[in-house]
Structure formats: C-alpha cells, structure tokens
Write a protein that holds these residues in place. Structure first.
Motif, PDB file in Angstrom:
ATOM      1  N   THR A 574      51.609  49.928  71.434  1.00  0.00           N
ATOM      2  CA  THR A 574      51.851  50.875  70.341  1.00  0.00           C
ATOM      3  C   THR A 574      50.685  50.883  69.361  1.00  0.00           C
ATOM      4  N   VAL A 575      50.226  49.692  68.971  1.00  0.00           N
ATOM      5  CA  VAL A 575      49.087  49.588  68.054  1.00  0.00           C
ATOM      6  C   VAL A 575      47.847  50.227  68.683  1.00  0.00           C
ATOM      7  N   TRP A 576      47.624  49.932  69.946  1.00  0.00           N
ATOM      8  CA  TRP A 576      46.432  50.436  70.640  1.00  0.00           C
ATOM      9  C   TRP A 576      46.386  51.972  70.596  1.00  0.00           C
ATOM     10  N   GLU A 577      47.535  52.583  70.800  1.00  0.00           N
ATOM     11  CA  GLU A 577      47.590  54.045  70.884  1.00  0.00           C
ATOM     12  C   GLU A 577      47.617  54.719  69.518  1.00  0.00           C
ATOM     13  N   ARG A 578      48.280  54.097  68.549  1.00  0.00           N
ATOM     14  CA  ARG A 578      48.563  54.822  67.303  1.00  0.00           C
ATOM     15  C   ARG A 578      47.684  54.415  66.124  1.00  0.00           C
ATOM     16  N   TRP A 579      47.025  53.271  66.216  1.00  0.00           N
ATOM     17  CA  TRP A 579      46.322  52.752  65.033  1.00  0.00           C
ATOM     18  C   TRP A 579      45.129  53.639  64.672  1.00  0.00           C
ATOM     19  N   ASN A 580      44.869  53.741  63.379  1.00  0.00           N
ATOM     20  CA  ASN A 580      43.669  54.421  62.896  1.00  0.00           C
ATOM     21  C   ASN A 580      42.524  53.405  62.928  1.00  0.00           C
ATOM     22  N   TRP A 581      41.887  53.279  64.079  1.00  0.00           N
ATOM     23  CA  TRP A 581      40.890  52.226  64.279  1.00  0.00           C
ATOM     24  C   TRP A 581      39.643  52.431  63.426  1.00  0.00           C
ATOM     25  N   GLY A 582      39.452  53.641  62.926  1.00  0.00           N
ATOM     26  CA  GLY A 582      38.324  53.859  62.020  1.00  0.00           C
ATOM     27  C   GLY A 582      38.502  53.194  60.676  1.00  0.00           C
ATOM     28  N   HIS A 583      39.727  52.791  60.361  1.00  0.00           N
ATOM     29  CA  HIS A 583      40.015  52.102  59.091  1.00  0.00           C
ATOM     30  C   HIS A 583      40.430  50.670  59.384  1.00  0.00           C
ATOM     31  N   THR A 584      39.505  49.920  59.946  1.00  0.00           N
ATOM     32  CA  THR A 584      39.765  48.521  60.300  1.00  0.00           C
ATOM     33  C   THR A 584      38.576  47.682  59.850  1.00  0.00           C
ATOM     34  N   TRP A 585      38.611  46.391  60.181  1.00  0.00           N
ATOM     35  CA  TRP A 585      37.569  45.441  59.807  1.00  0.00           C
ATOM     36  C   TRP A 585      37.104  44.695  61.056  1.00  0.00           C
ATOM     37  N   GLY A 586      35.962  44.016  60.918  1.00  0.00           N
ATOM     38  CA  GLY A 586      35.316  43.409  62.072  1.00  0.00           C
ATOM     39  C   GLY A 586      36.133  42.380  62.820  1.00  0.00           C
ATOM     40  N   TRP A 587      37.010  41.653  62.125  1.00  0.00           N
ATOM     41  CA  TRP A 587      37.774  40.624  62.839  1.00  0.00           C
ATOM     42  C   TRP A 587      39.023  41.178  63.525  1.00  0.00           C
ATOM     43  N   ASP A 588      39.317  42.448  63.288  1.00  0.00           N
ATOM     44  CA  ASP A 588      40.504  43.031  63.925  1.00  0.00           C
ATOM     45  C   ASP A 588      40.356  43.125  65.443  1.00  0.00           C
ATOM     46  N   PHE A 589      39.138  43.286  65.910  1.00  0.00           N
ATOM     47  CA  PHE A 589      38.907  43.444  67.348  1.00  0.00           C
ATOM     48  C   PHE A 589      39.036  42.109  68.085  1.00  0.00           C
ATOM     49  N   PRO A 590      38.435  41.025  67.574  1.00  0.00           N
ATOM     50  CA  PRO A 590      38.729  39.720  68.177  1.00  0.00           C
ATOM     51  C   PRO A 590      40.207  39.344  68.098  1.00  0.00           C
ATOM     52  N   MET A 591      40.867  39.655  66.979  1.00  0.00           N
ATOM     53  CA  MET A 591      42.294  39.340  66.866  1.00  0.00           C
ATOM     54  C   MET A 591      43.092  40.066  67.947  1.00  0.00           C
ATOM     55  N   THR A 592      42.792  41.344  68.148  1.00  0.00           N
ATOM     56  CA  THR A 592      43.478  42.118  69.178  1.00  0.00           C
ATOM     57  C   THR A 592      43.198  41.534  70.559  1.00  0.00           C
ATOM     58  N   ALA A 593      41.950  41.113  70.774  1.00  0.00           N
ATOM     59  CA  ALA A 593      41.583  40.517  72.064  1.00  0.00           C
ATOM     60  C   ALA A 593      42.353  39.225  72.317  1.00  0.00           C
ATOM     61  N   MET A 594      42.546  38.411  71.271  1.00  0.00           N
ATOM     62  CA  MET A 594      43.300  37.165  71.447  1.00  0.00           C
ATOM     63  C   MET A 594      44.748  37.445  71.835  1.00  0.00           C
ATOM     64  N   THR A 595      45.341  38.466  71.236  1.00  0.00           N
ATOM     65  CA  THR A 595      46.705  38.835  71.591  1.00  0.00           C
ATOM     66  C   THR A 595      46.772  39.266  73.052  1.00  0.00           C
ATOM     67  N   ALA A 596      45.839  40.106  73.468  1.00  0.00           N
ATOM     68  CA  ALA A 596      45.811  40.562  74.862  1.00  0.00           C
ATOM     69  C   ALA A 596      45.629  39.391  75.818  1.00  0.00           C
ATOM     70  N   ALA A 597      44.764  38.457  75.461  1.00  0.00           N
ATOM     71  CA  ALA A 597      44.525  37.305  76.339  1.00  0.00           C
ATOM     72  C   ALA A 597      45.796  36.488  76.511  1.00  0.00           C
ATOM     73  N   ARG A 598      46.515  36.247  75.426  1.00  0.00           N
ATOM     74  CA  ARG A 598      47.749  35.452  75.527  1.00  0.00           C
ATOM     75  C   ARG A 598      48.846  36.200  76.285  1.00  0.00           C
ATOM     76  N   LEU A 599      48.703  37.499  76.390  1.00  0.00           N
ATOM     77  CA  LEU A 599      49.665  38.290  77.173  1.00  0.00           C
ATOM     78  C   LEU A 599      49.206  38.458  78.619  1.00  0.00           C
ATOM     79  N   ASN A 600      48.161  37.716  78.995  1.00  0.00           N
ATOM     80  CA  ASN A 600      47.617  37.766  80.357  1.00  0.00           C
ATOM     81  C   ASN A 600      47.082  39.154  80.692  1.00  0.00           C
ATOM     82  N   LEU A 601      46.365  39.734  79.731  1.00  0.00           N
ATOM     83  CA  LEU A 601      45.747  41.047  79.899  1.00  0.00           C
ATOM     84  C   LEU A 601      44.243  40.920  79.628  1.00  0.00           C
TER      85      LEU A 601
END
Length: 678
Positions: A574-601
């Motif tokens: 849901t976040v991936w599809e709906r988030w306004n990624w233009g209004h984010t910060w540099g650590w948001d991308f590593p944080m998202t990656a960590m979530t994906a990794a723990r979900l085996n993605l």
C-alpha cells in the motif's frame, strides 16, 4: 573519485570524525562564496560553539507552555515555538539559535593573475582533483594562465589540524599566497562558512609570528579560540579585517603548512605536510583494515557497482564527519543545519551501522553524550511529570534543549539508547557493558513505561495523545498509538527487562504491566495504519507524505509478538503504491528496504534502495542530496550502510547466506566481518 570541473556539489572533505575541513577544486577553501550554495567549504569541530549575547535576559522558562493532552491533570511543560506574546516569541528564537556551532575559519589559496587581479574560479584550467580514500589524501591539480599548481591536502587524525603541500612556479612569482579568513556566525538555520557581515562584532589578531609560524586569536561573544600555523619560510601578516595572509618565500616553488584550530592557546610541536600525510595514511589504513568489508565484483545486476560506490563513500564520509563523542548533526561537520545542533532521533541512523560493520567503538564514543546530558534529560522528564529520563531531541552537545513545536513531542528517539547499548552488549556479551550503561537503560525504560497512558475503558496502555510520530505530519493534540512507536516501545521495554535478568535483578513489574497491556498495532482493512488516530492514513493526501514510518515497525524494529507479517506485507504494498515519494527523506529508502528484506522480498529491497527520487540521490562525492536547502544528509549514508549490513549478514531470525539479496545468480558477493541485526 575525480573532479575535472568546479562543481559546487562535488567538494571533498578530510577529517577525523571530531574535526573536518571541506575543500574546493584547489584543495583548500579558496572560493567559499562561490561554493556556499553547494556542499559548502566548512571547517568545524566538536568543541566549536558560540552564543550571541542575551541582551534582553531571556529565560528558558519563557519558551514553555503547559499541556494536558489526556485530561489527567498533568499540565506538562513543553518548550515550543510560541508565537505570542512578542517577548516569548523572541525568547524562543534566542534559544533556538543559541548555542550555535561555529565555522572556525576559511583557509584558502589567494591566486593572482599577471595583471595583478585576483584569480576567480573561472580562471582555473586543466582541473584534475582526486581523493585517495585509502589514505584520506586529496590531490588537486590545475593551471592558472598556463602555470601548473599542485596541492596535496590531509587531516591529522588526533588533532583539529590539516596539512597542505603546494608546488607551483606561482610561488616564485609571488602570485600564490595562503589566507586565513574568519566569518561571523550567520545565526541562520544554515551556516555556510561564508558570512562576512558584522565585522565589528568579533575580533581577530596575530598573537605571535616569525618566518616559520604564526598564532591567530579569534574572539566572539562566548568563544575564544586559536589558529596555530606552521609553514616553510615566509611571512604572516594582517591583510584586512579578519583576513590574514601567509606569503611563502619566493626562493622555492614549494610551500608547506599546517593549520591547527584549538579552544586553548597550547604550544604544539612544529609540523608540516609530511606529518599530516603520515598520520592520515596510518589512521585510514587502520580504519579500512578494521571491521567489515564487502565486494560485489562479478555481479551482473547493473546496480552492483553503484551500490558499492555508495557503500565505500558512505564509510568514508561517516568516519570523517560522525566519529566524535556526540550524536552528529545531520550535515556533519560541513555546514550547519538547525544551527549546528544534533537531533537524537537521527542517532539511530548515525550510529547503528558502526556496530553492524564491526566498528562498535565508534558508536560507543558517541554515547558519551548521554552521560553528559543525563541530568538535563531527567529534569525534562520531571518538568512534564514523568519518572526516568526523556532524551532531548534537539540540543547542543551538553544537552541544552532547543524550543521546537515538533521536537518537543517526538518520542521515537527514546528507545535508541536501548537499541545501541544492546548492540554493544551483543558484540561480546560483555558484563562490563551492562554495568556501564545499566543506569541509562533503566532510566530510559522507566520514562517509557511511565509515559504510556492507561486507558481504563479499553484496559490497555496507549502512547499519546501528545505525540508527534516519526512521520511528523500528525498533530500532537490528536495523535495516539502510531504503529512504529508502539512496536519500538514494546521491543525496547522487553530488552530492558532482559538487561535486568542478565544482571541478576528482578524484572520491573510496571514495565511488564505495560508490555502485557500495550495497545495493539492499529489495523484497518488488513493494513497497518500510520497511527490509530489516523483512520484515513492511506486516503488523506497529507498523511502519505514525509517518512513512511509505519514500515519501521518491521525493519528498524525486529519482529514483535504484536506484529503480523502478512499485514505488514499488505502495508508495504500500500505504501509503495500510494505514498508521495517526492515528499520523503534520504533514510526512508533504506528503511523501506529493511522492511522488504525482513519480509523475504530481496528484489523489493533493492528496488527501494535505488528508487528514482531526488531525496535518494547520492552525489559524486557520496553525499545524500535532499534539496537546495539541505544539500547533504548523513542519515541517508548511515541508512545505506545499516541496510546493506542487514541484507548481507541478516537478522536474528533470518536463515541462509546474504538473506537480503536475490538468489537468481545476478549478485556475486564476498563479505566478512558483519554482525547480525536484532
């Protein structure tokens, strides 16, 4: 990396973690005004702070406002950005600006053309500048009107001192000199080391000089510091207000000097570039040969080389800028952001990667701040009617609080101390770590348990109201039970209880009560909400900007008994599809990656790390660019290092080798020395 043009976003830095010196294309700070809107030419240290005079005798109490968010009679006092009356507004501004971190001085090359005019950046030709990351030495070559200039720049590793060696026939022609110029603190959100106004509000003078050395004193309102110069034959004189020039002897085409900044008038042994070179080579060799390493050579995924570039440059930048005895500011030791003050909620991003990369001693050094600021953090908790310590979000290095209508209500910085000290303990299972930090850990947990509000109707503990989550768009007066903070609270209190058990102490009954009755993670339609109070988390546009912190509940935070991975997978989608990624910060991308990794993605994790968004830009010099205001952002660099370590070594419940990377043969990986994440 190599520079062949004067790109203001490609400056290079030498330093030692407590002191840094950023240079332009000349290898020194020759054109600070030209570079000020890029990655500016800062010279900063841990000790360099100043305050403007408090001429109106403002009291910090004038920044406080009482709140009773949960109607429990608390009347907690928060230091916020009060707009009226006018005196309170001015008091707020005074304590936000003071103390402010200092730009210690510009040390640059003054170049003269044949016609007697000062050379500008545009006059330099044949530019070839490179940094050797293995040695920490910058070599800069260029020509002026056909005459070559070569400059080598290095930082000493045990003092706030640089060394420079210059070779050019311009020296023989008396057309090359070295200047020391002292800017005034801008008093602004940013201080780009190039504000030369208010010349009458500070003073500089030569204390001593001869043909091989000079001593300059710079005095401001509350700062008085010294610049010690040692050089090959020449002379030092005052060429203007706050402007000093060293002219090398024209007998030679080579000049060397070292420049040391110190808050004490100390007599140090004479040094020249060779001493800086030796210390830099030795210090960087020790750094690179310690801790972890990774090699992606042979990978066919086209992103492998760029990931390796970001990793290596991030290692260098964080070592240079963030290796002192405090949480770093978000722009390190280059230029001020938020007046030069560190933000403790960012400390996780600045510090955790060191432990995962097998260099926990660097992270541990930063933890000195918590001992120094303990009493002030305790006083803050008491002021709001809580037990324990409430760590101050925005402060100077001594823990003096800054008024902020956001910072005052953030809470996600609170568990960081428990997280980082737990990493220290895990490194060697050392009882000395438990003894050293137990008082900090237990006082932190004491506040966390007391801060949770008991809801008699639902027979549970809530976080809030009176909370601004890591996703800072939500108002404190309405917000309660943000998903990330609830998950982090739960994890940290459980770890604090483990510390009790490791030390042979009884579990704390109040902590157990909060753990067992803490509100569930808020769910709606099979997706975690950003906060229980935000039922429209994924339909109201404003709530889909800033940090998608809901993902941090699994990623930054280990898997909790409260968490359902299927629901988190839905949340990630849901976040991936709906988030306004233009209004984010540099650590948001590593944080998202960590979530994906723990979900085996793992493919999704890599896609997150390389999302094509401006705030996920990594410049030629490795800095994480955000926007025209914040041209560097070190939490992004720390996030890359933390996430890559996690994807390589895994986390406590992961299995197999390199669990965060795809197993389709596109990644060839050699890695050693990494530590698992909790």
């Amino acid at each position: 990396m190599v520079n062949t043009t004067a790109d203001t976003l490609s400056t290079l830095t030498v330093g030692n973690g407590k002191f840094a010196y950023t240079v332009d294309i000349t290898g020194m700070q020759s054109f600070p005004e030209y570079y000020k809107n890029g990655v500016s030419l800062g010279t900063q240290s841990e000790w360099g702070w100043n305050s403007f005079p408090n001429t109106e005798n403002f009291k910090f109490e004038e920044t406080l406002k009482p709140y009773d968010f949960n109607n429990d009679g608390r009347k907690a006092l928060y230091s916020i950005q009060i707009k009226e009356p006018e005196r309170n507004k001015k008091a707020v501004e005074y304590f936000r600006v003071n103390q402010h971190r200092l730009q210690l001085g510009n040390i640059g090359i003054e170049l003269m053309k044949k016609d007697g005019k000062k050379a500008q950046v545009s006059d330099l030709q044949n530019i070839n500048q490179k940094i050797d990351l293995w040695t920490g030495i910058i070599t800069s070559e260029f020509t002026l009107e056909g005459i070559p200039v070569k400059v080598r720049t290095a930082s000493f590793q045990n003092s706030d001192k640089i060394g420079v060696k210059i070779e050019s026939d311009l020296i023989r022609q008396k057309r090359l000199k070295i200047f020391a110029r002292y800017p005034y603190p801008s008093g602004q959100f940013l201080d780009e080391a190039a504000f030369y106004g208010n010349a009458d509000k500070h003073s500089t003078k030569i204390m001593a000089s001869d043909t091989t050395q000079g001593l300059i004193e710079h005095q401001l309102q509350t700062a008085d510091y010294f610049t010690q110069l040692y050089f090959t034959d020449g002379k030092l004189w005052e060429a203007g207000k706050h402007y000093f020039v060293y002219e090398p002897s024209p007998k030679n085409k080579t000049a060397e000097l070292t420049v040391e900044f110190s808050d004490k008038n100390k007599k140090s042994g004479k040094t020249l570039f060779a001493d800086a070179e030796k210390e830099s080579i030795s210090g960087w060799k020790k750094f690179w040969e310690s801790g972890a390493a990774v090699d992606f050579e042979g990978s066919t995924d086209k992103r492998a080389n760029e990931l390796e570039r970001r990793v290596v440059l991030s290692e260098y930048l964080t070592k240079v800028q963030c290796g002192g005895s405090n949480p770093p500011q978000e722009t390190g030791l280059t230029f001020n952001s938020w007046y030069g003050k560190p933000h403790t909620e960012m400390h996780w991003w600045h510090g955790v990667h060191y432990a995962l990369w097998g260099r926990p001693e660097i992270m541990e050094k930063q933890l000195d701040y918590y001992f120094r600021s303990y009493e002030k953090a305790k006083n803050l908790a008491e002021r709001q009617g809580y037990r324990g310590v409430r760590w101050i979000k925005m402060s100077d290095n001594e823990g003096n609080e800054s008024p902020s209508s956001v910072a005052a209500f953030l809470i996600w910085e609170q568990p960081h101390l428990i997280y980082m000290t737990e990493l220290l303990y895990r490194d060697h299972k050392d009882q000395e770590v438990l003894q050293k930090y137990k008082d900090l850990v237990f006082a932190t947990a004491e506040f966390m348990a007391d801060f949770a509000t008991y809801d008699k109707e639902k027979k549970r503990y809530n976080l809030g109201k009176g909370v601004i989550p890591a996703q800072e768009v939500f108002p404190a007066k309405d917000t309660f039970n943000p998903t990330y903070e609830v998950a982090y609270w739960d994890w940290a209190l459980r770890v604090a209880q483990q510390w009790k058990e490791r030390l042979g102490e009884p579990r704390d009954k109040k902590w157990d009560d909060v753990i067992s009755k803490l509100a569930p993670l808020p769910v709606q339609d099979g997706v975690y909400l950003s906060a229980e109070s935000a039922k429209d988390s994924f339909t109201f546009p404003k709530w889909m900007t800033d940090h998608p912190a809901v993902l941090g509940a699994l990623g930054m935070v280990p898997e909790s008994p409260k968490l359902d991975k299927k629901i988190m997978k839905n949340t990630l989608d849901t976040v991936w599809e709906r988030w306004n990624w233009g209004h984010t910060w540099g650590w948001d991308f590593p944080m998202t990656a960590m979530t994906a990794a723990r979900l085996n993605l793992p493919d999704k994790a890599l896609d997150a790390l390389f999302m094509n968004v401006q705030t996920n830009t990594y410049l030629k010099n490795g800095h994480n660019y955000q926007d025209g205001r914040l041209r560097i952002y070190l939490p992004g660099n720390g996030g890359v290092l933390t996430t890559v370590a996690m994807m390589l070594e895994g986390w406590d419940s992961s299995t197999g080798e390199f669990p965060g990377f795809p197993k389709d043969g596109t990644w060839k990986i050699k890695a050693e020395g990494f530590k698992k994440m909790p």
